[in-house]
Design a protein around this motif. Structure first.
Motif, short mmCIF file in Angstrom:
data_model
loop_
_atom_site.label_atom_id
_atom_site.label_comp_id
_atom_site.label_asym_id
_atom_site.label_seq_id
_atom_site.Cartn_x
_atom_site.Cartn_y
_atom_site.Cartn_z
N ILE A 195 -2.32 -4.41 1.84
CA ILE A 195 -2.83 -3.26 2.60
C ILE A 195 -2.16 -1.97 2.12
O ILE A 195 -2.83 -0.97 1.86
CB ILE A 195 -2.61 -3.48 4.12
N ALA A 196 -0.83 -2.01 1.98
CA ALA A 196 -0.08 -0.83 1.55
C ALA A 196 -0.53 -0.35 0.18
O ALA A 196 -0.56 0.85 -0.08
CB ALA A 196 1.41 -1.13 1.54
N ALA A 197 -0.94 -1.27 -0.67
CA ALA A 197 -1.32 -0.92 -2.04
C ALA A 197 -2.57 -0.05 -2.10
O ALA A 197 -2.76 0.67 -3.09
CB ALA A 197 -1.53 -2.19 -2.85
N VAL A 198 -3.40 -0.08 -1.09
CA VAL A 198 -4.64 0.70 -1.15
C VAL A 198 -4.60 1.96 -0.30
O VAL A 198 -5.59 2.69 -0.21
CB VAL A 198 -5.86 -0.17 -0.74
N ILE A 199 -3.46 2.26 0.31
CA ILE A 199 -3.32 3.47 1.10
C ILE A 199 -3.03 4.63 0.14
O ILE A 199 -2.07 4.58 -0.61
CB ILE A 199 -2.21 3.35 2.15
N ALA B 125 3.07 -10.53 1.86
CA ALA B 125 1.99 -10.42 0.87
C ALA B 125 0.79 -9.67 1.47
O ALA B 125 0.20 -8.81 0.80
CB ALA B 125 1.57 -11.80 0.38
N TYR B 126 0.43 -9.98 2.71
CA TYR B 126 -0.66 -9.27 3.36
C TYR B 126 -0.31 -7.80 3.53
O TYR B 126 -1.13 -6.91 3.27
CB TYR B 126 -0.99 -9.90 4.72
N ALA B 127 0.91 -7.53 3.98
CA ALA B 127 1.34 -6.14 4.15
C ALA B 127 1.28 -5.38 2.84
O ALA B 127 0.83 -4.22 2.79
CB ALA B 127 2.76 -6.09 4.72
N SER B 128 1.68 -6.02 1.77
CA SER B 128 1.65 -5.38 0.44
C SER B 128 0.23 -5.08 -0.01
O SER B 128 -0.03 -4.03 -0.60
CB SER B 128 2.34 -6.28 -0.60
N ASP C 147 7.19 -15.78 6.37
CA ASP C 147 7.46 -14.35 6.20
C ASP C 147 6.91 -13.86 4.87
O ASP C 147 6.44 -12.73 4.76
CB ASP C 147 8.96 -14.07 6.26
N GLU C 148 6.93 -14.72 3.86
CA GLU C 148 6.41 -14.35 2.54
C GLU C 148 4.91 -14.08 2.59
O GLU C 148 4.41 -13.15 1.97
CB GLU C 148 6.73 -15.44 1.51
N GLU C 149 4.19 -14.93 3.31
CA GLU C 149 2.75 -14.71 3.45
C GLU C 149 2.48 -13.40 4.17
O GLU C 149 1.61 -12.62 3.76
CB GLU C 149 2.09 -15.87 4.20
#
Length: 138
Positions: free
Chosen positions: A132-136, A127-130, A122-124
């Motif tokens: 992606i979210a960081a560049v929106i 991290a991927y979700a974060s 779940d942590e990995e």
């Protein structure tokens, strides 16, 4: 763009089996369909990927795609449709286009067209979700 096949179809200078058109987009049959009746919807303006399409054009473009999805289903007595966009990878023509593929139960099309994988934890995944979210843009 002079050397773009989809721009040529949109302008009428290249042949295609046009299904529908609007002031901003054109829908035509794919020459190598997944199933017969497979339609491609392309904006008239030359943009390569979905992220290149101006935000102001999204509503009109996807409204047209929505119309085509209903038309493919109704017109072909299909059970539904598969609607998809490739961005760069597997994009055989570098011009944004949306696939509208007729579907029927038991047609043999299963899942996606590429291999599936799993996150290690779940942590990995978080991290991927974060990332992606960081560049929106907010």
């Amino acid at each position: 763009m002079a050397d773009c096949l989809f721009c040529a179809i949109a302008s009428g200078s290249a042949p295609a089996f046009v299904v529908a058109s609007s002031s901003s987009a054109v829908a035509f049959l794919d020459t190598r369909p997944v199933f017969k009746g497979h339609v491609l919807v392309a904006p008239r303006s030359h943009v390569v990927t979905l992220t290149d399409l101006p935000v102001a054009d999204l509503s009109e473009y996807f409204g047209f795609v929505r119309t085509l999805a209903g038309a493919v289903e109704t017109g072909l007595s299909a059970g539904g449709t598969f609607v998809a966009i490739n961005n760069k990878v597997s994009q055989s023509v570098p011009h944004l286009h949306t696939h509208v593929v007729p579907r029927t139960k038991g047609d043999g099309l299963r899942g996606f067209f590429w291999p599936r994988t799993r996150y290690e934890s779940d942590e990995e995944a978080a991290a991927y979700a974060s990332k992606i979210a960081a560049v929106i843009p907010s």
